[in-house]
Write a protein that holds these residues in place. Structure first.
Motif, PDB file in Angstrom:
ATOM      1  N   TRP A  86       0.834  -1.198   0.000  1.00  0.00           N
ATOM      2  CA  TRP A  86       0.000   0.000   0.000  1.00  0.00           C
ATOM      3  C   TRP A  86       0.870   1.249   0.000  1.00  0.00           C
ATOM      4  O   TRP A  86       1.833   1.355   0.782  1.00  0.00           O
ATOM      5  CB  TRP A  86      -0.899   0.007   1.231  1.00  0.00           C
ATOM      6  CG  TRP A  86      -1.804   1.202   1.359  1.00  0.00           C
ATOM      7  CD1 TRP A  86      -1.682   2.252   2.216  1.00  0.00           C
ATOM      8  CD2 TRP A  86      -2.994   1.465   0.594  1.00  0.00           C
ATOM      9  NE1 TRP A  86      -2.715   3.149   2.045  1.00  0.00           N
ATOM     10  CE2 TRP A  86      -3.540   2.683   1.053  1.00  0.00           C
ATOM     11  CE3 TRP A  86      -3.646   0.776  -0.430  1.00  0.00           C
ATOM     12  CZ2 TRP A  86      -4.707   3.231   0.531  1.00  0.00           C
ATOM     13  CZ3 TRP A  86      -4.811   1.323  -0.962  1.00  0.00           C
ATOM     14  CH2 TRP A  86      -5.326   2.531  -0.471  1.00  0.00           C
ATOM     15  N   THR A  90      -0.428   8.007  -2.238  1.00  0.00           N
ATOM     16  CA  THR A  90      -1.320   8.036  -3.402  1.00  0.00           C
ATOM     17  C   THR A  90      -2.615   7.265  -3.149  1.00  0.00           C
ATOM     18  O   THR A  90      -3.481   7.231  -4.003  1.00  0.00           O
ATOM     19  CB  THR A  90      -0.624   7.432  -4.634  1.00  0.00           C
ATOM     20  OG1 THR A  90      -0.294   6.055  -4.371  1.00  0.00           O
ATOM     21  CG2 THR A  90       0.650   8.200  -4.949  1.00  0.00           C
ATOM     22  N   ARG A  92      -3.111   4.051  -3.075  1.00  0.00           N
ATOM     23  CA  ARG A  92      -3.232   2.991  -4.076  1.00  0.00           C
ATOM     24  C   ARG A  92      -2.528   1.734  -3.588  1.00  0.00           C
ATOM     25  O   ARG A  92      -1.518   1.803  -2.870  1.00  0.00           O
ATOM     26  CB  ARG A  92      -2.585   3.411  -5.404  1.00  0.00           C
ATOM     27  CG  ARG A  92      -3.245   4.566  -6.116  1.00  0.00           C
ATOM     28  CD  ARG A  92      -2.508   4.869  -7.413  1.00  0.00           C
ATOM     29  NE  ARG A  92      -3.043   6.043  -8.082  1.00  0.00           N
ATOM     30  CZ  ARG A  92      -2.575   6.543  -9.222  1.00  0.00           C
ATOM     31  NH1 ARG A  92      -1.545   5.948  -9.818  1.00  0.00           N
ATOM     32  NH2 ARG A  92      -3.120   7.606  -9.766  1.00  0.00           N
ATOM     33  N   THR A  94      -0.045  -1.267  -4.525  1.00  0.00           N
ATOM     34  CA  THR A  94       1.105  -1.243  -5.421  1.00  0.00           C
ATOM     35  C   THR A  94       1.655  -2.650  -5.622  1.00  0.00           C
ATOM     36  O   THR A  94       1.466  -3.535  -4.781  1.00  0.00           O
ATOM     37  CB  THR A  94       2.233  -0.348  -4.867  1.00  0.00           C
ATOM     38  OG1 THR A  94       2.684  -0.887  -3.614  1.00  0.00           O
ATOM     39  CG2 THR A  94       1.742   1.070  -4.665  1.00  0.00           C
ATOM     40  N   GLN A 169     -13.131   0.582  -3.432  1.00  0.00           N
ATOM     41  CA  GLN A 169     -13.171   0.958  -4.841  1.00  0.00           C
ATOM     42  C   GLN A 169     -14.484   0.507  -5.457  1.00  0.00           C
ATOM     43  O   GLN A 169     -14.938  -0.621  -5.213  1.00  0.00           O
ATOM     44  CB  GLN A 169     -12.012   0.328  -5.623  1.00  0.00           C
ATOM     45  CG  GLN A 169     -10.729   1.108  -5.578  1.00  0.00           C
ATOM     46  CD  GLN A 169      -9.785   0.750  -6.726  1.00  0.00           C
ATOM     47  OE1 GLN A 169     -10.012  -0.179  -7.492  1.00  0.00           O
ATOM     48  NE2 GLN A 169      -8.718   1.515  -6.866  1.00  0.00           N
ATOM     49  N   THR A 177      -7.805  -1.592 -11.673  1.00  0.00           N
ATOM     50  CA  THR A 177      -7.770  -0.277 -11.026  1.00  0.00           C
ATOM     51  C   THR A 177      -7.140  -0.324  -9.635  1.00  0.00           C
ATOM     52  O   THR A 177      -6.875   0.723  -9.051  1.00  0.00           O
ATOM     53  CB  THR A 177      -9.203   0.285 -10.886  1.00  0.00           C
ATOM     54  OG1 THR A 177      -9.983  -0.598 -10.058  1.00  0.00           O
ATOM     55  CG2 THR A 177      -9.864   0.411 -12.244  1.00  0.00           C
ATOM     56  N   TRP A 178      -6.912  -1.495  -9.100  1.00  0.00           N
ATOM     57  CA  TRP A 178      -6.399  -1.590  -7.731  1.00  0.00           C
ATOM     58  C   TRP A 178      -5.070  -0.849  -7.573  1.00  0.00           C
ATOM     59  O   TRP A 178      -4.844  -0.191  -6.558  1.00  0.00           O
ATOM     60  CB  TRP A 178      -6.215  -3.052  -7.329  1.00  0.00           C
ATOM     61  CG  TRP A 178      -7.501  -3.804  -7.167  1.00  0.00           C
ATOM     62  CD1 TRP A 178      -8.756  -3.275  -7.016  1.00  0.00           C
ATOM     63  CD2 TRP A 178      -7.665  -5.229  -7.143  1.00  0.00           C
ATOM     64  NE1 TRP A 178      -9.686  -4.278  -6.900  1.00  0.00           N
ATOM     65  CE2 TRP A 178      -9.046  -5.486  -6.963  1.00  0.00           C
ATOM     66  CE3 TRP A 178      -6.791  -6.297  -7.240  1.00  0.00           C
ATOM     67  CZ2 TRP A 178      -9.561  -6.779  -6.897  1.00  0.00           C
ATOM     68  CZ3 TRP A 178      -7.290  -7.592  -7.168  1.00  0.00           C
ATOM     69  CH2 TRP A 178      -8.671  -7.824  -6.994  1.00  0.00           C
ATOM     70  N   ASP A 179      -4.193  -0.973  -8.566  1.00  0.00           N
ATOM     71  CA  ASP A 179      -2.893  -0.314  -8.457  1.00  0.00           C
ATOM     72  C   ASP A 179      -2.713   0.844  -9.433  1.00  0.00           C
ATOM     73  O   ASP A 179      -1.607   1.368  -9.582  1.00  0.00           O
ATOM     74  CB  ASP A 179      -1.766  -1.333  -8.656  1.00  0.00           C
ATOM     75  CG  ASP A 179      -1.800  -2.005 -10.022  1.00  0.00           C
ATOM     76  OD1 ASP A 179      -2.784  -1.815 -10.754  1.00  0.00           O
ATOM     77  OD2 ASP A 179      -0.836  -2.731 -10.353  1.00  0.00           O
ATOM     78  N   THR A 180      -3.784   1.261 -10.086  1.00  0.00           N
ATOM     79  CA  THR A 180      -3.679   2.384 -11.029  1.00  0.00           C
ATOM     80  C   THR A 180      -4.560   3.564 -10.647  1.00  0.00           C
ATOM     81  O   THR A 180      -4.352   4.668 -11.151  1.00  0.00           O
ATOM     82  CB  THR A 180      -4.068   1.934 -12.451  1.00  0.00           C
ATOM     83  OG1 THR A 180      -5.418   1.454 -12.454  1.00  0.00           O
ATOM     84  CG2 THR A 180      -3.121   0.849 -12.953  1.00  0.00           C
ATOM     85  N   GLN A 181      -5.525   3.351  -9.786  1.00  0.00           N
ATOM     86  CA  GLN A 181      -6.418   4.433  -9.362  1.00  0.00           C
ATOM     87  C   GLN A 181      -6.467   4.516  -7.841  1.00  0.00           C
ATOM     88  O   GLN A 181      -6.340   3.510  -7.143  1.00  0.00           O
ATOM     89  CB  GLN A 181      -7.827   4.221  -9.911  1.00  0.00           C
ATOM     90  CG  GLN A 181      -7.923   4.282 -11.424  1.00  0.00           C
ATOM     91  CD  GLN A 181      -9.342   4.136 -11.927  1.00  0.00           C
ATOM     92  OE1 GLN A 181     -10.308   4.290 -11.165  1.00  0.00           O
ATOM     93  NE2 GLN A 181      -9.493   3.827 -13.197  1.00  0.00           N
ATOM     94  N   SER A 182      -6.653   5.733  -7.343  1.00  0.00           N
ATOM     95  CA  SER A 182      -6.739   5.928  -5.897  1.00  0.00           C
ATOM     96  C   SER A 182      -7.995   5.275  -5.347  1.00  0.00           C
ATOM     97  O   SER A 182      -9.040   5.252  -6.002  1.00  0.00           O
ATOM     98  CB  SER A 182      -6.755   7.422  -5.566  1.00  0.00           C
ATOM     99  OG  SER A 182      -5.547   8.036  -5.950  1.00  0.00           O
ATOM    100  N   TRP A 183      -7.879   4.756  -4.137  1.00  0.00           N
ATOM    101  CA  TRP A 183      -9.017   4.177  -3.445  1.00  0.00           C
ATOM    102  C   TRP A 183      -9.744   5.270  -2.671  1.00  0.00           C
ATOM    103  O   TRP A 183      -9.158   6.281  -2.296  1.00  0.00           O
ATOM    104  CB  TRP A 183      -8.553   3.093  -2.484  1.00  0.00           C
ATOM    105  CG  TRP A 183      -7.962   1.872  -3.134  1.00  0.00           C
ATOM    106  CD1 TRP A 183      -7.030   1.841  -4.134  1.00  0.00           C
ATOM    107  CD2 TRP A 183      -8.257   0.511  -2.818  1.00  0.00           C
ATOM    108  NE1 TRP A 183      -6.715   0.542  -4.463  1.00  0.00           N
ATOM    109  CE2 TRP A 183      -7.454  -0.307  -3.668  1.00  0.00           C
ATOM    110  CE3 TRP A 183      -9.100  -0.105  -1.901  1.00  0.00           C
ATOM    111  CZ2 TRP A 183      -7.485  -1.692  -3.619  1.00  0.00           C
ATOM    112  CZ3 TRP A 183      -9.124  -1.493  -1.845  1.00  0.00           C
ATOM    113  CH2 TRP A 183      -8.338  -2.275  -2.702  1.00  0.00           C
TER     114      TRP A 183
END
Length: 228
Positions: A86, A90, A92, A94, A169, A177-183
């Motif tokens: 984590w 950000t 997110r 990672t 999310q 989207t887990w590692d490309t967009q903010s939660w």
């Protein structure tokens, strides 16, 4: 046994000693057993998570427990449990998935039995002390076309666990989207009700310890032959 055999036996035993201390991070003791956040599942937020920080020498995650109540018809909720690194800056996940459970399902459709406890055994997942991680459940990849949803056990108290919090999310059926967009998070959501068990990884015998083991066994054999 002669003195040589005794001395070598003591050295070998101490060289192979392992550490097995256990620790727990949990918010369950401060939870009333019914407070919840809605709604997790196929038709709503597909991913619910709790961030946490690994501390001390107990860095091996052995198990994690969440609570769900699938009191919304018409379907059970199918989901799996995950652990990822984590990035708090950000918000997110990672890297790659560090752990993924088999798919499980809620069983009390309609909520007749209240909260269900789901415990996931991670088999001793080695983590890094001082690092942040997120443990989460997700129905992503397990959609069946019916809109079953569940309420997750939670505490609205942000001080329940100071080294992490609840994040989610609305990612639907895409894990990309887990590692490309903010939660997402919220100041009035606090933490999920959870319990996590940790232990210290067993020490692997060093080459010197293995050599001593061989010498010890040789000494014992010599002692027995001398007695005979």
């Amino acid at each position: 046994m002669n003195k040589l055999g005794k001395a070598l036996s003591v050295v070998v035993v101490s060289g192979l000693a392992s550490v097995a201390n256990a620790g727990v991070i949990e918010t369950v003791s401060g939870w009333n057993g019914s407070s919840e956040i809605a709604a997790f599942g196929e038709s709503n937020s597909a991913t619910y998570g709790q961030t946490f920080k690994v501390g001390g020498s107990e860095t091996q995650l052995d198990s994690w427990t969440f609570f769900l109540n699938d009191r919304v018809n018409p379907d059970y909720v199918d989901f799996a449990f995950y652990v990822m690194d984590w990035d708090a800056a950000t918000t997110r996940a990672t890297g790659s998935v560090l752990f993924q459970s088999a798919a499980v399902s809620s069983t009390n459709n309609g909520g007749l039995d209240g909260m269900e406890e789901f415990t996931f055994n991670t088999g001793g997942l080695n983590l890094v002390g001082g690092n942040d991680y997120i443990a989460f459940i997700s129905s992503t990849g397990l959609f069946d076309g019916q809109t079953g949803t569940a309420y997750a056990g939670s505490l609205r108290d942000e001080s329940a666990y100071l080294d992490g919090g609840f994040f989610w999310q609305n990612n639907g059926n895409s894990a990309g989207t887990w590692d490309t967009q903010s939660w997402s998070s919220g100041s009035n959501y606090g933490d999920l009700a959870f319990s996590a068990s940790f232990s210290s990884a067993a020490k692997v015998p060093e080459p010197a310890s293995l050599l001593l083991l061989g010498l010890g066994l040789a000494g014992l054999g010599f002692s027995r032959r001398t007695k005979a």
